[in-house]
Design a protein around this motif. Structure first.
Motif, PDB file in Angstrom:
ATOM      1  N   GLN A 123       0.824  -1.162   0.022  1.00  0.00           N
ATOM      2  CA  GLN A 123      -0.083  -0.012   0.008  1.00  0.00           C
ATOM      3  C   GLN A 123       0.915   1.315  -0.034  1.00  0.00           C
ATOM      4  OE1 GLN A 123      -2.684   0.103   3.459  1.00  0.00           O
ATOM      5  NE2 GLN A 123      -3.804   2.005   2.226  1.00  0.00           N
ATOM      6  N   LEU A 124       2.103   1.326   0.740  1.00  0.00           N
ATOM      7  CA  LEU A 124       2.834   2.506   0.741  1.00  0.00           C
ATOM      8  C   LEU A 124       3.497   2.654  -0.751  1.00  0.00           C
ATOM      9  CD1 LEU A 124       4.959   1.642   3.824  1.00  0.00           C
ATOM     10  CD2 LEU A 124       3.680   3.943   3.379  1.00  0.00           C
ATOM     11  N   GLU A 125       3.812   1.408  -1.547  1.00  0.00           N
ATOM     12  CA  GLU A 125       4.516   1.570  -2.829  1.00  0.00           C
ATOM     13  C   GLU A 125       3.235   2.096  -3.629  1.00  0.00           C
ATOM     14  OE1 GLU A 125       7.272   1.482  -5.408  1.00  0.00           O
ATOM     15  OE2 GLU A 125       7.694   1.162  -3.601  1.00  0.00           O
ATOM     16  N   LEU A 126       2.184   1.659  -3.616  1.00  0.00           N
ATOM     17  CA  LEU A 126       1.107   2.108  -4.497  1.00  0.00           C
ATOM     18  C   LEU A 126       0.776   3.505  -4.345  1.00  0.00           C
ATOM     19  CD1 LEU A 126      -0.640   0.832  -6.748  1.00  0.00           C
ATOM     20  CD2 LEU A 126      -2.302   0.603  -4.761  1.00  0.00           C
ATOM     21  N   ASN A 127       0.610   4.063  -3.207  1.00  0.00           N
ATOM     22  CA  ASN A 127       0.354   5.243  -2.773  1.00  0.00           C
ATOM     23  C   ASN A 127       1.609   6.156  -3.319  1.00  0.00           C
ATOM     24  OD1 ASN A 127      -2.102   5.310  -1.796  1.00  0.00           O
ATOM     25  ND2 ASN A 127      -1.584   4.214  -0.243  1.00  0.00           N
ATOM     26  N   ARG A 128       2.638   5.732  -2.950  1.00  0.00           N
ATOM     27  CA  ARG A 128       4.007   6.512  -3.312  1.00  0.00           C
ATOM     28  C   ARG A 128       3.691   6.857  -4.976  1.00  0.00           C
ATOM     29  NH1 ARG A 128       9.991   5.053  -2.231  1.00  0.00           N
ATOM     30  NH2 ARG A 128       9.228   2.718  -2.328  1.00  0.00           N
ATOM     31  N   ARG A 129       3.544   5.647  -5.635  1.00  0.00           N
ATOM     32  CA  ARG A 129       3.663   5.711  -7.089  1.00  0.00           C
ATOM     33  C   ARG A 129       2.293   6.585  -7.512  1.00  0.00           C
ATOM     34  NH1 ARG A 129       6.883   2.645  -9.959  1.00  0.00           N
ATOM     35  NH2 ARG A 129       8.306   1.463  -8.837  1.00  0.00           N
ATOM     36  N   ALA A 130       1.304   6.405  -6.836  1.00  0.00           N
ATOM     37  CA  ALA A 130       0.058   7.360  -7.338  1.00  0.00           C
ATOM     38  C   ALA A 130       0.419   8.856  -7.112  1.00  0.00           C
ATOM     39  CB  ALA A 130      -1.070   6.920  -6.541  1.00  0.00           C
ATOM     40  N   ALA A 131       1.284   9.255  -5.821  1.00  0.00           N
ATOM     41  CA  ALA A 131       1.359  10.696  -5.588  1.00  0.00           C
ATOM     42  C   ALA A 131       2.470  11.219  -6.723  1.00  0.00           C
ATOM     43  CB  ALA A 131       1.856  10.609  -4.356  1.00  0.00           C
ATOM     44  N   ARG A 132       3.418  10.271  -7.178  1.00  0.00           N
ATOM     45  CA  ARG A 132       4.631  10.911  -7.647  1.00  0.00           C
ATOM     46  C   ARG A 132       4.281  10.815  -9.357  1.00  0.00           C
ATOM     47  NH1 ARG A 132       9.177  11.742  -5.172  1.00  0.00           N
ATOM     48  NH2 ARG A 132       9.623  13.226  -6.807  1.00  0.00           N
ATOM     49  N   GLY A 133       3.047   9.972  -9.661  1.00  0.00           N
ATOM     50  CA  GLY A 133       2.876  10.030 -11.091  1.00  0.00           C
ATOM     51  C   GLY A 133       3.591   8.785 -11.806  1.00  0.00           C
ATOM     52  N   ARG A 134       3.744   7.713 -10.867  1.00  0.00           N
ATOM     53  CA  ARG A 134       4.874   6.484 -11.470  1.00  0.00           C
ATOM     54  C   ARG A 134       3.893   5.177 -11.648  1.00  0.00           C
ATOM     55  NH1 ARG A 134       9.274   6.226  -7.989  1.00  0.00           N
ATOM     56  NH2 ARG A 134      10.164   4.849  -9.516  1.00  0.00           N
ATOM     57  N   LEU A 135       2.808   5.140 -11.782  1.00  0.00           N
ATOM     58  CA  LEU A 135       2.033   4.058 -11.829  1.00  0.00           C
ATOM     59  C   LEU A 135       2.241   3.205 -13.185  1.00  0.00           C
ATOM     60  CD1 LEU A 135      -1.438   5.123 -10.197  1.00  0.00           C
ATOM     61  CD2 LEU A 135       0.253   3.553  -9.042  1.00  0.00           C
ATOM     62  N   ALA A 136       2.279   3.965 -14.283  1.00  0.00           N
ATOM     63  CA  ALA A 136       2.611   3.280 -15.422  1.00  0.00           C
ATOM     64  C   ALA A 136       3.704   2.516 -15.491  1.00  0.00           C
ATOM     65  CB  ALA A 136       2.596   4.221 -16.490  1.00  0.00           C
ATOM     66  N   GLU A 137       4.771   2.881 -14.716  1.00  0.00           N
ATOM     67  CA  GLU A 137       5.903   2.005 -14.728  1.00  0.00           C
ATOM     68  C   GLU A 137       5.830   0.544 -14.430  1.00  0.00           C
ATOM     69  OE1 GLU A 137       8.901   3.867 -12.031  1.00  0.00           O
ATOM     70  OE2 GLU A 137       8.568   5.984 -13.083  1.00  0.00           O
ATOM     71  N   VAL A 138       4.818   0.311 -13.579  1.00  0.00           N
ATOM     72  CA  VAL A 138       4.771  -1.098 -12.846  1.00  0.00           C
ATOM     73  C   VAL A 138       3.232  -1.611 -13.601  1.00  0.00           C
ATOM     74  CG1 VAL A 138       6.183  -1.046 -11.098  1.00  0.00           C
ATOM     75  CG2 VAL A 138       3.568  -0.268 -10.936  1.00  0.00           C
ATOM     76  N   PHE A 139       2.275  -0.653 -14.058  1.00  0.00           N
ATOM     77  CA  PHE A 139       1.123  -1.235 -14.182  1.00  0.00           C
ATOM     78  C   PHE A 139       1.083  -1.195 -15.992  1.00  0.00           C
ATOM     79  CE2 PHE A 139      -0.007  -0.292  -9.927  1.00  0.00           C
ATOM     80  CZ  PHE A 139      -0.379  -1.432  -9.445  1.00  0.00           C
ATOM     81  N   GLY A 140       1.866  -0.323 -16.403  1.00  0.00           N
ATOM     82  CA  GLY A 140       1.554  -0.289 -17.955  1.00  0.00           C
ATOM     83  C   GLY A 140       0.761   0.979 -18.514  1.00  0.00           C
ATOM     84  N   PRO A 141       0.752   1.267 -19.597  1.00  0.00           N
ATOM     85  CA  PRO A 141       0.346   2.339 -20.378  1.00  0.00           C
ATOM     86  C   PRO A 141      -0.956   2.730 -20.130  1.00  0.00           C
ATOM     87  CG  PRO A 141       0.828   0.663 -22.009  1.00  0.00           C
ATOM     88  CD  PRO A 141       1.173   0.314 -20.875  1.00  0.00           C
ATOM     89  N   SER A 142      -2.019   1.921 -19.700  1.00  0.00           N
ATOM     90  CA  SER A 142      -3.133   2.363 -19.293  1.00  0.00           C
ATOM     91  C   SER A 142      -3.292   3.304 -18.282  1.00  0.00           C
ATOM     92  CB  SER A 142      -4.234   1.174 -18.976  1.00  0.00           C
ATOM     93  OG  SER A 142      -3.576   0.304 -17.910  1.00  0.00           O
ATOM     94  N   PHE A 143      -2.198   3.313 -17.321  1.00  0.00           N
ATOM     95  CA  PHE A 143      -2.032   4.111 -16.201  1.00  0.00           C
ATOM     96  C   PHE A 143      -1.579   5.583 -16.587  1.00  0.00           C
ATOM     97  CE2 PHE A 143      -3.319   0.395 -14.395  1.00  0.00           C
ATOM     98  CZ  PHE A 143      -3.984   0.649 -13.154  1.00  0.00           C
ATOM     99  N   LEU A 144      -1.032   5.799 -17.995  1.00  0.00           N
ATOM    100  CA  LEU A 144      -0.408   7.262 -18.108  1.00  0.00           C
ATOM    101  C   LEU A 144      -1.201   8.350 -17.897  1.00  0.00           C
ATOM    102  CD1 LEU A 144       1.592   6.305 -21.568  1.00  0.00           C
ATOM    103  CD2 LEU A 144       2.506   6.726 -19.448  1.00  0.00           C
ATOM    104  N   ASN A 145      -2.548   8.409 -18.025  1.00  0.00           N
ATOM    105  CA  ASN A 145      -3.575   9.515 -17.592  1.00  0.00           C
ATOM    106  C   ASN A 145      -3.524   9.745 -16.267  1.00  0.00           C
ATOM    107  OD1 ASN A 145      -4.023  10.076 -20.505  1.00  0.00           O
ATOM    108  ND2 ASN A 145      -6.063   8.828 -20.264  1.00  0.00           N
TER     109      ASN A 145
END
Length: 170
Positions: free
Chosen positions: A66-88
């Motif tokens: 959960q820490l990692e997921l929230n860090r990535r959401a806050a910093r705009g880095r979700l697509a790095e692990v979940f793919g291009p559907s998270f670019l927006n």
């Protein structure tokens, strides 16, 4: 019907698998974390540094993914692990979030005591991440294995970005 029967006849427990004391040495201070029968951590420390390092450690033990997921959401880095559907989502976070210099300035605006609390908390998270590195097959949450990466150390910017992210959400 079979599933309902199994569900109704199953015995459920609210007891935690891991209970008892963990002792941490925080700059010479002995800090104790007691996990009760429900797994809830109770921290015994003499200083803010000990308290918040143990708190970060406990949070990472319970919620590293959960820490990692929230860090990535806050910093705009979700697509790095979940793919291009998270670019927006990443674009929105990067446009509406703060730049590194702004996060640093926010941290710099805290009192020395508040900065020590932030640093102690992130030290606790990083302490646990270091432990996980020693036995990732046992301690690393499944999600990291499934996505094929290991969490990086937690930073002041991660804490500041996550705090701002949560404020925007609510």
């Amino acid at each position: 019907l079979l599933l309902a029967t199994v569900f109704l006849n199953a015995e459920f427990t609210t007891k935690a698998n891991h209970t008892g004391f963990t002792t941490l040495d925080v700059n010479g201070e002995t800090v104790r974390i007691y996990r009760d029968e429900f797994g809830i951590p109770h921290i015994f420390a003499d200083t803010n540094r000990g308290l918040f390092e143990a708190y970060g450690y406990s949070v990472a033990q319970d919620r590293l993914w959960q820490l990692e997921l929230n860090r990535r959401a806050a910093r705009g880095r979700l697509a790095e692990v979940f793919g291009p559907s998270f670019l927006n989502a990443d674009r929105v976070a990067r446009v509406t979030g703060y730049a590194d210099a702004e996060l640093d300035a926010q941290f710099g605006g805290l009192t020395a005591e508040e900065q020590e609390i932030f640093d102690s908390y992130l030290n606790g998270i990083n302490r646990y991440i270091t432990e996980v590195a020693l036995s990732p097959l046992v301690k690393l949450p499944f999600e990291f294995h499934a996505l094929g990466f290991f969490p990086q150390p937690w930073t002041r910017r991660d804490s500041a970005a996550f705090g701002a992210f949560m404020v925007r959400r609510f």
